[in-house]
Design a protein around this motif. Structure first.
Motif, mmCIF file in Angstrom:
data_model
loop_
_atom_site.group_PDB
_atom_site.id
_atom_site.type_symbol
_atom_site.label_atom_id
_atom_site.label_comp_id
_atom_site.label_asym_id
_atom_site.label_seq_id
_atom_site.Cartn_x
_atom_site.Cartn_y
_atom_site.Cartn_z
ATOM 1 N N ILE B 185 0.948 -1.104 0.111
ATOM 2 C CA ILE B 185 -0.046 -0.200 -0.137
ATOM 3 C C ILE B 185 0.790 1.228 -0.041
ATOM 4 C CG2 ILE B 185 -1.907 1.161 1.145
ATOM 5 C CD1 ILE B 185 -2.430 -1.442 2.596
ATOM 6 N N PRO B 186 0.912 2.039 -1.050
ATOM 7 C CA PRO B 186 1.587 3.280 -1.294
ATOM 8 C C PRO B 186 1.407 4.223 -0.001
ATOM 9 C CG PRO B 186 0.569 2.868 -3.160
ATOM 10 C CD PRO B 186 0.039 1.814 -2.169
ATOM 11 N N GLU B 187 2.475 4.931 0.423
ATOM 12 C CA GLU B 187 2.326 5.975 1.465
ATOM 13 C C GLU B 187 1.310 7.053 0.874
ATOM 14 O OE1 GLU B 187 3.833 6.424 4.614
ATOM 15 O OE2 GLU B 187 4.509 4.259 4.294
ATOM 16 N N GLN B 188 0.558 7.650 1.876
ATOM 17 C CA GLN B 188 -0.449 8.643 1.476
ATOM 18 C C GLN B 188 0.130 9.839 0.628
ATOM 19 O OE1 GLN B 188 -4.124 9.066 2.023
ATOM 20 N NE2 GLN B 188 -3.665 10.396 0.210
ATOM 21 N N SER B 189 1.477 10.288 1.375
ATOM 22 C CA SER B 189 2.133 11.362 0.830
ATOM 23 C C SER B 189 2.753 11.281 -0.611
ATOM 24 C CB SER B 189 3.339 11.804 1.781
ATOM 25 O OG SER B 189 4.271 10.720 1.811
ATOM 26 N N ASP B 190 2.966 9.981 -0.827
ATOM 27 C CA ASP B 190 3.367 9.645 -2.241
ATOM 28 C C ASP B 190 2.255 9.672 -3.154
ATOM 29 O OD1 ASP B 190 6.140 9.597 -1.539
ATOM 30 O OD2 ASP B 190 6.034 7.466 -0.980
ATOM 31 N N VAL B 191 1.094 8.932 -2.792
ATOM 32 C CA VAL B 191 -0.174 9.313 -3.601
ATOM 33 C C VAL B 191 -0.385 10.613 -3.908
ATOM 34 C CG1 VAL B 191 -2.549 8.490 -3.860
ATOM 35 C CG2 VAL B 191 -0.932 6.834 -3.000
ATOM 36 N N ASP B 192 -0.378 11.662 -2.948
ATOM 37 C CA ASP B 192 -0.973 12.898 -2.894
ATOM 38 C C ASP B 192 0.015 13.514 -4.117
ATOM 39 O OD1 ASP B 192 -2.751 12.635 -1.074
ATOM 40 O OD2 ASP B 192 -1.498 13.268 0.619
ATOM 41 N N ALA B 193 1.396 13.019 -4.157
ATOM 42 C CA ALA B 193 2.408 13.774 -4.841
ATOM 43 C C ALA B 193 1.929 13.341 -6.366
ATOM 44 C CB ALA B 193 3.807 13.235 -4.416
ATOM 45 N N PHE B 194 1.577 12.034 -6.524
ATOM 46 C CA PHE B 194 1.439 11.550 -7.952
ATOM 47 C C PHE B 194 0.069 12.110 -8.475
ATOM 48 C CE2 PHE B 194 -0.289 8.285 -10.728
ATOM 49 C CZ PHE B 194 0.689 8.046 -11.495
ATOM 50 N N LEU B 195 -0.686 12.385 -7.693
ATOM 51 C CA LEU B 195 -1.984 13.091 -8.058
ATOM 52 C C LEU B 195 -1.928 14.617 -7.932
ATOM 53 C CD1 LEU B 195 -4.710 10.963 -6.227
ATOM 54 C CD2 LEU B 195 -3.826 10.522 -8.659
ATOM 55 N N ALA B 196 -0.938 15.193 -7.426
ATOM 56 C CA ALA B 196 -0.555 16.651 -7.463
ATOM 57 C C ALA B 196 -0.850 17.209 -8.865
ATOM 58 C CB ALA B 196 0.595 17.050 -6.927
ATOM 59 N N PRO B 197 -0.265 16.754 -9.936
ATOM 60 C CA PRO B 197 -0.349 17.446 -11.097
ATOM 61 C C PRO B 197 -1.824 18.003 -11.680
ATOM 62 C CG PRO B 197 1.259 15.469 -11.662
ATOM 63 C CD PRO B 197 0.559 15.474 -10.236
ATOM 64 N N LEU B 198 -2.820 17.154 -11.016
ATOM 65 C CA LEU B 198 -4.038 17.540 -11.353
ATOM 66 C C LEU B 198 -4.583 18.679 -10.845
ATOM 67 C CD1 LEU B 198 -5.874 13.902 -10.513
ATOM 68 C CD2 LEU B 198 -5.577 14.852 -12.882
ATOM 69 N N LYS B 199 -3.894 19.119 -9.694
ATOM 70 C CA LYS B 199 -4.148 20.520 -9.320
ATOM 71 C C LYS B 199 -3.908 21.536 -10.019
ATOM 72 C CE LYS B 199 -4.712 18.749 -4.456
ATOM 73 N NZ LYS B 199 -3.920 18.676 -3.165
ATOM 74 N N LYS B 200 -2.781 21.573 -11.084
ATOM 75 C CA LYS B 200 -2.205 22.562 -11.589
ATOM 76 C C LYS B 200 -2.758 22.650 -12.971
ATOM 77 C CE LYS B 200 2.157 21.623 -9.693
ATOM 78 N NZ LYS B 200 3.197 20.516 -10.017
ATOM 79 N N GLN B 201 -3.822 21.771 -13.491
ATOM 80 C CA GLN B 201 -4.482 22.030 -14.736
ATOM 81 C C GLN B 201 -5.626 23.360 -14.544
ATOM 82 O OE1 GLN B 201 -5.461 17.890 -16.203
ATOM 83 N NE2 GLN B 201 -6.672 18.007 -14.304
ATOM 84 N N PRO B 202 -6.069 23.701 -15.743
ATOM 85 C CA PRO B 202 -7.218 24.528 -15.757
ATOM 86 C C PRO B 202 -8.335 23.971 -15.020
ATOM 87 C CG PRO B 202 -6.397 24.211 -18.116
ATOM 88 C CD PRO B 202 -5.576 23.314 -16.949
ATOM 89 N N GLN B 203 -9.330 24.729 -14.401
ATOM 90 C CA GLN B 203 -10.408 23.990 -13.714
ATOM 91 C C GLN B 203 -11.538 23.507 -14.671
ATOM 92 O OE1 GLN B 203 -12.955 26.380 -11.068
ATOM 93 N NE2 GLN B 203 -12.032 25.211 -9.384
ATOM 94 N N ARG B 204 -12.050 22.416 -14.346
ATOM 95 C CA ARG B 204 -13.002 21.995 -15.547
ATOM 96 C C ARG B 204 -14.245 22.800 -14.911
ATOM 97 N NH1 ARG B 204 -12.838 17.435 -12.135
ATOM 98 N NH2 ARG B 204 -14.666 16.690 -11.320
ATOM 99 N N PRO B 205 -15.181 22.989 -15.977
ATOM 100 C CA PRO B 205 -16.404 23.527 -15.765
ATOM 101 C C PRO B 205 -17.168 22.712 -14.660
ATOM 102 C CG PRO B 205 -16.584 22.617 -18.045
ATOM 103 C CD PRO B 205 -15.225 22.568 -17.576
ATOM 104 N N ARG B 206 -17.853 23.558 -13.802
ATOM 105 C CA ARG B 206 -18.648 22.924 -12.680
ATOM 106 C C ARG B 206 -19.899 23.482 -12.272
ATOM 107 N NH1 ARG B 206 -14.033 22.486 -8.128
ATOM 108 N NH2 ARG B 206 -13.036 21.759 -10.227
ATOM 109 N N LEU B 207 -20.410 22.977 -11.565
ATOM 110 C CA LEU B 207 -22.031 23.519 -10.955
ATOM 111 C C LEU B 207 -21.870 24.709 -10.180
ATOM 112 C CD1 LEU B 207 -24.200 20.494 -11.012
ATOM 113 C CD2 LEU B 207 -24.430 22.465 -12.415
ATOM 114 N N ILE B 208 -22.055 25.775 -10.115
ATOM 115 C CA ILE B 208 -22.081 26.841 -9.259
ATOM 116 C C ILE B 208 -23.262 27.422 -8.608
ATOM 117 C CG2 ILE B 208 -20.878 29.210 -8.669
ATOM 118 C CD1 ILE B 208 -18.986 28.436 -11.370
ATOM 119 N N PRO B 209 -23.681 27.374 -7.445
ATOM 120 C CA PRO B 209 -24.928 27.803 -6.983
ATOM 121 C C PRO B 209 -24.885 29.570 -7.386
ATOM 122 C CG PRO B 209 -23.636 26.921 -4.996
ATOM 123 C CD PRO B 209 -22.765 26.818 -6.317
ATOM 124 N N GLY B 210 -26.156 29.621 -7.888
ATOM 125 C CA GLY B 210 -26.490 30.859 -8.452
ATOM 126 C C GLY B 210 -26.225 30.945 -9.875
ATOM 127 N N ALA B 211 -25.263 30.289 -10.319
ATOM 128 C CA ALA B 211 -24.990 30.467 -11.824
ATOM 129 C C ALA B 211 -26.012 29.768 -12.851
ATOM 130 C CB ALA B 211 -23.513 29.989 -12.205
#
Lengths: 98, 397
Positions: B185-211
């Motif tokens: 079972i990989p370490e949590q910090s390593d999985v976080d690091a592997f998934l981190a590039p997703l945070k640097k992407q443009p935000q995909r469209p999402r439902l926003i209350p009021g919009a």
């Protein structure tokens, strides 16, 4: 393959923004009659714009007017208008292109 | 940079799945229990109860609602996870189509089990095959370690801004769901690091209350065509991404699986067996034995089922003398098994050779070493010009 199509959706996924009205179809060509407004009866309440299915009512400042490129002639504006300000008139009565 | 060595635990396939999902920090989980998947839902619930997973569990009355909840949460921007099997998978069929059509990056484990028609509470890939054209990415894994690793990789793929597609990770019910294996079972910090590039992407469209925005609300005529073309193109792009993410995972965690397909001793092979899932392990054992007898045989383990790994398969099989395909499912109305039928579609590109279809392992019947040994012998004979049977239902003979 050379793509000639110009994208309708701005996003990769099919998201629409109701504030920009959902105007992407040639619904104007479906119309057999159009709403004609009697401005004297209109009190600018906005119910026609609220109920319009393709959301094509344009806010003219003191009244609303259907954008004929998208108005499909369903008559819901005329039905909902509390002042009976709209009359649905057959397209054959108009000579100008809409 | 390398990941730290993870803790090794002995876990069933289902518990492995729950551990994998927890490591990816899903924010919303909605899963309805169904044999042989139930422990996944149970274990995730207990993770939330003991505070080790900060996720919202939505208790639903069925799988159709589970997928609706997951899609809606995903469109609101959450990372989501669900799991199902068989009857559950087909009960969410319409929502599977919507989830793919709306391009919601849901990650789901599907624990392969036979489908309705004959009530067989047993393993088989028919459920996955029945949802083939739903527009999901479908991946098949072989063992428990591959489950954990593939689920982590799946979030990188699903949420990639260039892909934005749901992914179904398939593993054999009964064989893997209840099988205990040593799993790192990989370490949590390593999985976080592997998934981190997703945070640097443009935000995909999402439902926003009021919009006043919505997804999939309309798309008639060219709107529909455009959405389908984009979806189709994303699936085409996903093939290379599967390879790239697998490579990156391998460099970081030290384990990789070949991406779209895993090749075992194919380089100098004259004949090849194409198989998938847990049966691939048994095929490797047979290949080693047959090579000792002088038969140059290799394995192609098909990991990516949709999108179809066309280019990789052509590369692996071009110039071989014969191929035997073992399907753990049926293609009703076509005489060959589904994977064999699809391989035949690229036959012009791999060259003219006998392609033998074998149906085996339905309803928990084992794809045994003697069965695979027989397949290798028959494919070998076909390669030498002997007459062969197009389709063989091994358990029926």
């Amino acid at each position: 393959m050379v793509i000639k199509h110009k994208n309708i959706f701005k996003t990769e996924s099919p998201w629409s923004d109701a504030n920009q009205l959902m105007l992407c179809l040639d619904t104007g060509s479906w119309r057999t009659e159009r709403p004609v407004l009697d401005k004297a009866k209109c009190n600018y309440c906005g119910l026609c714009a609220l109920y319009c299915p393709p959301q094509c009512m344009k806010d003219m400042g003191d009244h609303y007017e259907a954008d004929l490129a998208f108005c499909k002639g369903c008559g819901i504006c005329a039905h909902e208008c509390p002042k009976q300000a709209y009359t649905m008139s057959p397209e054959g009565d108009f000579t100008n292109e809409s | 940079m390398k990941a730290k060595k993870g803790k090794v635990s002995v876990l069933t396939g289902n518990y492995t799945t729950a551990y994998a999902a927890r490591l990816c920090r899903p924010e919303v989980i909605a899963a309805y229990p169904i044999t042989p998947q139930s422990e996944v839902a149970e274990q995730l619930s207990s993770f939330v109860a003991d505070g080790s997973l900060d996720a919202e569990i939505v208790e639903v009355e069925g799988e159709n609602s589970a997928m609706n909840v997951c899609r809606a949460a995903s469109l609101a921007g959450a990372r989501v996870f669900t799991a199902t099997s068989s009857y559950g998978l087909v009960y969410m069929y319409d929502t599977l189509l919507e989830t793919a059509g709306f391009r919601a990056p849901v990650v789901m484990a599907n624990v392969n089990r036979e489908t309705p028609g004959i009530h067989a509470v047993s393993s088989g890939q028919q459920d996955m095959i029945s949802t083939r054209d739903s527009g999901w990415i479908q991946i098949i894994v072989e063992n428990n370690q591959e489950i954990i690793d593939q689920i982590i990789m799946s979030y990188r793929l699903a949420e990639d801004y260039d892909i934005q597609l749901p992914i179904m990770v398939n593993y054999d019910g009964y064989y893997l769901s209840y099988l205990s294996e040593a799993v790192e079972i990989p370490e949590q910090s390593d999985v976080d690091a592997f998934l981190a590039p997703l945070k640097k992407q443009p935000q995909r469209p999402r439902l926003i209350p009021g919009a006043s925005t919505g997804c999939g609300t309309h798309g008639m005529e060219m709107g529909y065509v455009e959405a389908r073309y984009k979806h189709w193109s994303a699936l085409e792009r996903a093939k290379q991404k599967v390879d790239d993410i697998d490579k990156e995972f391998g460099e970081y965690f030290g384990r990789s699986y070949g991406g779209q397909i895993e090749e075992y001793k194919t380089a100098d092979a004259e004949i090849v067996i194409l198989a998938s899932g847990s049966a691939a392990g048994s095929v490797k054992t047979v290949i080693d034995a047959k090579r000792a007898e002088g038969i140059k045989v290799g394995l192609v383990k098909q990991r990516l089922f949709r999108p179809y790994p066309e280019e990789r398969l052509i590369q692996a099989l071009k110039g071989k003398k014969a191929v035997g395909v073992i399907d753990r499912s049926l293609c009703f109305g076509w005489k060959y098994g589904p994977m064999c039928m699809e391989l035949k579609a690229i036959a012009p590109d791999i060259g003219s050779m006998p392609i033998l279809s074998y149906i085996d392992g339905l309803a928990n019947l084992d794809i045994t070493i003697p069965h695979i040994s027989r397949v290798v012998d028959e494919v070998n004979a076909a390669a030498k010009g002997k007459a062969y049977q197009d389709v063989t239902w091994i358990p029926m003979e």
